[in-house]
Design a protein around this motif. Structure first.
Motif, mmCIF file in Angstrom:
data_model
loop_
_atom_site.group_PDB
_atom_site.id
_atom_site.type_symbol
_atom_site.label_atom_id
_atom_site.label_comp_id
_atom_site.label_asym_id
_atom_site.label_seq_id
_atom_site.Cartn_x
_atom_site.Cartn_y
_atom_site.Cartn_z
ATOM 1 N N LYS A 94 55.502 28.979 13.667
ATOM 2 C CA LYS A 94 54.515 29.352 12.655
ATOM 3 C C LYS A 94 53.325 28.400 12.713
ATOM 4 O O LYS A 94 53.480 27.203 12.964
ATOM 5 N N LEU A 95 52.147 28.945 12.484
ATOM 6 C CA LEU A 95 50.951 28.136 12.339
ATOM 7 C C LEU A 95 50.761 27.909 10.841
ATOM 8 O O LEU A 95 50.504 28.849 10.095
ATOM 9 N N LYS A 96 50.898 26.658 10.396
ATOM 10 C CA LYS A 96 50.949 26.355 8.968
ATOM 11 C C LYS A 96 49.608 25.814 8.485
ATOM 12 O O LYS A 96 49.162 24.747 8.917
ATOM 13 N N LEU A 97 48.974 26.577 7.592
ATOM 14 C CA LEU A 97 47.711 26.175 6.987
ATOM 15 C C LEU A 97 47.952 25.752 5.538
ATOM 16 O O LEU A 97 48.879 26.236 4.891
ATOM 17 N N LEU A 98 47.091 24.870 5.018
ATOM 18 C CA LEU A 98 47.260 24.336 3.672
ATOM 19 C C LEU A 98 45.930 24.354 2.931
ATOM 20 O O LEU A 98 44.894 23.967 3.485
ATOM 21 N N PHE A 99 45.959 24.826 1.680
ATOM 22 C CA PHE A 99 44.815 24.727 0.773
ATOM 23 C C PHE A 99 45.265 23.921 -0.435
ATOM 24 O O PHE A 99 46.308 24.213 -1.030
ATOM 25 N N VAL A 100 44.466 22.913 -0.832
ATOM 26 C CA VAL A 100 44.785 22.091 -2.000
ATOM 27 C C VAL A 100 43.574 22.065 -2.924
ATOM 28 O O VAL A 100 42.478 21.679 -2.508
ATOM 29 N N GLY A 101 43.753 22.500 -4.170
ATOM 30 C CA GLY A 101 42.638 22.425 -5.117
ATOM 31 C C GLY A 101 42.662 23.532 -6.148
ATOM 32 O O GLY A 101 43.586 24.355 -6.204
ATOM 33 N N ARG A 102 41.624 23.532 -6.980
ATOM 34 C CA ARG A 102 41.492 24.575 -7.994
ATOM 35 C C ARG A 102 41.211 25.919 -7.316
ATOM 36 O O ARG A 102 40.453 25.998 -6.352
ATOM 37 N N ILE A 158 51.200 33.197 11.283
ATOM 38 C CA ILE A 158 50.323 32.291 10.559
ATOM 39 C C ILE A 158 50.604 32.418 9.065
ATOM 40 O O ILE A 158 50.765 33.530 8.546
ATOM 41 N N GLU A 159 50.724 31.290 8.372
ATOM 42 C CA GLU A 159 50.995 31.313 6.942
ATOM 43 C C GLU A 159 50.186 30.237 6.235
ATOM 44 O O GLU A 159 49.876 29.179 6.801
ATOM 45 N N LEU A 160 49.842 30.521 4.996
ATOM 46 C CA LEU A 160 49.035 29.611 4.180
ATOM 47 C C LEU A 160 49.830 29.191 2.954
ATOM 48 O O LEU A 160 50.397 30.034 2.249
ATOM 49 N N THR A 161 49.845 27.884 2.679
ATOM 50 C CA THR A 161 50.430 27.346 1.454
ATOM 51 C C THR A 161 49.305 26.874 0.548
ATOM 52 O O THR A 161 48.422 26.133 0.987
ATOM 53 N N ILE A 162 49.331 27.310 -0.707
ATOM 54 C CA ILE A 162 48.321 26.893 -1.680
ATOM 55 C C ILE A 162 48.964 25.967 -2.699
ATOM 56 O O ILE A 162 49.930 26.344 -3.367
ATOM 57 N N VAL A 163 48.438 24.751 -2.779
ATOM 58 C CA VAL A 163 48.824 23.817 -3.831
ATOM 59 C C VAL A 163 47.680 23.799 -4.835
ATOM 60 O O VAL A 163 46.612 23.260 -4.577
ATOM 61 N N GLY A 164 47.879 24.407 -5.972
ATOM 62 C CA GLY A 164 46.836 24.539 -6.979
ATOM 63 C C GLY A 164 47.099 25.754 -7.843
ATOM 64 O O GLY A 164 48.147 26.398 -7.733
ATOM 65 N N ALA A 165 46.160 26.073 -8.696
ATOM 66 C CA ALA A 165 46.310 27.202 -9.610
ATOM 67 C C ALA A 165 44.927 27.670 -10.044
ATOM 68 O O ALA A 165 43.955 26.914 -9.984
ATOM 69 N N PRO A 166 44.818 28.939 -10.492
ATOM 70 C CA PRO A 166 43.521 29.431 -10.978
ATOM 71 C C PRO A 166 43.073 28.675 -12.211
ATOM 72 O O PRO A 166 43.883 28.291 -13.055
ATOM 73 N N SER A 167 41.775 28.419 -12.316
ATOM 74 C CA SER A 167 41.228 27.834 -13.537
ATOM 75 C C SER A 167 41.153 28.913 -14.612
ATOM 76 O O SER A 167 41.284 30.107 -14.323
ATOM 77 N N LEU A 187 52.263 27.507 -4.585
ATOM 78 C CA LEU A 187 53.182 26.521 -5.153
ATOM 79 C C LEU A 187 52.785 26.080 -6.552
ATOM 80 O O LEU A 187 53.599 25.528 -7.286
ATOM 81 N N GLY A 188 51.514 26.283 -6.931
ATOM 82 C CA GLY A 188 51.032 25.710 -8.184
ATOM 83 C C GLY A 188 50.740 24.235 -7.987
ATOM 84 O O GLY A 188 50.752 23.718 -6.861
ATOM 85 N N TRP A 189 50.496 23.521 -9.091
ATOM 86 C CA TRP A 189 50.220 22.087 -8.989
ATOM 87 C C TRP A 189 51.518 21.320 -8.782
ATOM 88 O O TRP A 189 52.544 21.648 -9.371
ATOM 89 N N ILE A 190 51.451 20.308 -7.934
ATOM 90 C CA ILE A 190 52.599 19.425 -7.717
ATOM 91 C C ILE A 190 52.111 17.982 -7.873
ATOM 92 O O ILE A 190 50.915 17.707 -7.752
ATOM 93 N N PRO A 191 53.015 17.021 -8.177
ATOM 94 C CA PRO A 191 52.593 15.625 -8.321
ATOM 95 C C PRO A 191 51.892 15.126 -7.068
ATOM 96 O O PRO A 191 52.289 15.464 -5.944
ATOM 97 N N ARG A 192 50.842 14.319 -7.272
ATOM 98 C CA ARG A 192 50.033 13.844 -6.146
ATOM 99 C C ARG A 192 50.867 13.072 -5.130
ATOM 100 O O ARG A 192 50.621 13.142 -3.923
ATOM 101 N N GLU A 193 51.861 12.334 -5.612
ATOM 102 C CA GLU A 193 52.676 11.539 -4.696
ATOM 103 C C GLU A 193 53.524 12.398 -3.767
ATOM 104 O O GLU A 193 54.051 11.910 -2.766
#
Length: 392
Positions: free
Chosen positions: A211-219, A241-250, A265-271
Motif C-alpha cells: 500500500k502507498l500510505k498518505l497522511l493528512f494532519v490538521g483541521r 493507495i490509502e489516505l489517513t486523516i488525523v483531524g476533524a471538521p471545524s 481517525l479524528g484528533w489524537i494526542p500529539r505525542e
C-alpha cells in the motif's frame, strides 16, 4: 548589581550592565502551530542567563495543548469570540492586567488578533519596553474578499510603527510586505523550528505492505484544502493507495463525504503523531494558504516527504526532489494523474534528504537564539530605559 524598579523592588543586572529581562508572550487562541511554537520558546527562554522570568497570556484550557509551560508562568483569560465586542473589551483588560502584573521588558504578540489589539493598547498604556509582533501568516493572504484583504493590509501597515520588530516566518512572508511600504528595518525573518529529538515512532522504517500510505494532519476546513484532497481520493482508480486523516471538521465546515480509500481517525494526542509520520510514505498538504506549517516540519524531521499545494511559503520549504513535491490542488485532474503515477520507491528515496533538510533549516535551537538576539538588540537600543519602569 541590583537596581530598583518603580515598585521599590530590586532587579538583578548582569555583568554587561544590561538588565535581566522579563518577557511576556501574548496570544488569543491556542490552535494549530501556536501551541507547539510556544512550547519550544518556553523550554528555551526560561533557562537563558539574562532572562529573569517568562510569562504567557493564554486562554483558559491551554493545559491540554502546551506541555512545557508551567502554571506559575501563565495568566489566563476567558476564550475570545471575535463576534462579541464584550470579549474584545475583556481581552484588553486581561492584557492590561498582565502588563501591570508581570512588568515585562519584552512583549511578544503572536498572531493577527493580538497584534491588532495589543499594539494600540500598549501605545495607550505608554509601554516603554520592546514590542515584538509575529503574525504567523499575514491576514491579508487569507482566502477572503478583496476589500477585506485590503483593510487587513492597511491596518498592518498603520500598526507597523507601533512595534519594535515584526518577525516573518519565511522569506515569502517578508517579500509580501517589503513591497507594500513596510519599513525594512522593522522586519526580520526567523523560520519556525522544532526540537531535533524525534517523537516516538518517527524514525521507524515504514513497512512495505503493498500500500502507498498518505497522511493528512490538521483541521478539515477550507484553509487546509481537505475538500480538494477528498475529491482527488474519490477519483483515484488505483487500489493500492490509502489516505489517513488525523483531524476533524471545524464547526464552520461543511460535512465531508469520506471515500473508501480514506481512514478518518479524528484528533489524537500529539505525542502519538510520531508513529503516523514515521510510517507514512508522504504527508499531503493541500492548503489554500499557510504561514509556515509545523506539520511539514514534523514530517521532514521524521524523514517523510511532503506533497503540498504550490502556494506561498509552501513552495519555499517543499523543494522538489529534496523534501517532496508541489502541485496545484485546485487542478483536480492533474492531481489525480499525479497520484496515479506516484511511486513509493521514489518517496522512500527522499527520506534521507528530508531529514537533512530539517536539520539544516528548522531546528528550534537556531530559532530561539535568533529570537533572543532580537530581544537583546532592541533592548540595547532602548538603553538605560530597559532598567526603568515600562509604564508611566
Amino acid at each position: 548589581m541590583p537596581v530598583p524598579d518603580d515598585a521599590g523592588k530590586t532587579r538583578s543586572v548582569n555583568y554587561r550592565g544590561v538588565a535581566v529581562m522579563r518577557i511576556l508572550h501574548v496570544t488569543e487562541a491556542i490552535k494549530g502551530g501556536i501551541a507547539s511554537y510556544l512550547d519550544e520558546v518556553a523550554s528555551f527562554q526560561r533557562f537563558e542567563s539574562d532572562v529573569e522570568q517568562v510569562n504567557f497570556l493564554l486562554p483558559a484550557g491551554w493545559r491540554t495543548d502546551i506541555k512545557s509551560i508551567v502554571s506559575d508562568e501563565v495568566i489566563e483569560f476567558r476564550p475570545v469570540s471575535r463576534n462579541r465586542l464584550k470579549d474584545w473589551k475583556d481581552y484588553c483588560l486581561a492584557l492590561k492586567a498582565a502588563i501591570v502584573t508581570t512588568r515585562p521588558d519584552v512583549v511578544h504578540l503572536h498572531s493577527t488578533f493580538p497584534g491588532f489589539i495589543g499594539r494600540p493598547l500598549l501605545r495607550i498604556l505608554r509601554f516603554k519596553g520592546v514590542v515584538i509582533y509575529q503574525p504567523h501568516g499575514w491576514s491579508f493572504e487569507m482566502d477572503a474578499a478583496k476589500p477585506l484583504r485590503a483593510i487587513y493590509l492597511n491596518v498592518e501597515r498603520l500598526l507597523q510603527r507601533w512595534c519594535s520588530k515584526i518577525i516573518c516566518l519565511t522569506n515569502y512572508e517578508y517579500g509580501l510586505v517589503s513591497k507594500k511600504r513596510f519599513i525594512p528595518t522593522r522586519l526580520a525573518v526567523i523560520r519556525t523550528g522544532l526540537n531535533e529529538q524525534c517523537q516516538s515512532g518517527e524514525e521507524d522504517e515504514i513497512k512495505v505492505e503493498g500500500k502507498l500510505k498518505l497522511l493528512f494532519v490538521g483541521r478539515m476546513d477550507r484553509q487546509k484544502g481537505v475538500d480538494n484532497l477528498l475529491k482527488v481520493m474519490s477519483a483515484v482508480r488505483r487500489n493500492d493507495i490509502e489516505l489517513t486523516i488525523v483531524g476533524a471538521p471545524s464547526k464552520k465546515s461543511a460535512d465531508f463525504e469520506i471515500p473508501k480509500n480514506v481512514q478518518l481517525l479524528g484528533w489524537i494526542p500529539r505525542e502519538k503523531l510520531g508513529l503516523h509520520f514515521g510510517s507514512s510514505d508522504a504527508v499531503v498538504m493541500p492548503s489554500r494558504w499557510e504561514g509556515l506549517p509545523l506539520v511539514a516540519l514534523e514530517s521532514f524531521r521524521a524523514g517523510t516527504p511532503v506533497i503540498a499545494s504550490s502556494i506561498g511559503a509552501l513552495t519555499e520549504i517543499v523543494i522538489p526532489g529534496t523534501s517532496g513535491f508541489t502541485i496545484d490542488f485546485e487542478d483536480h485532474e492533474r492531481v489525480v494523474e499525479f497520484f496515479e503515477k506516484l511511486d513509493g520507491l521514489v518517496l522512500r528515496a527522499l527520506r534521507p534528504s528530508c531529514k537533512k533538510w530539517f536539520h539544516q533549516n528548522f531546528r528550534s535551537s537556531d530559532m530561539n537564539k535568533k529570537i533572543m538576539n532580537i530581544y537583546r538588540s532592541e533592548l540595547s537600543m532602548i538603553g538605560a530605559g530597559a532598567n526603568e519602569p515600562v509604564l508611566l
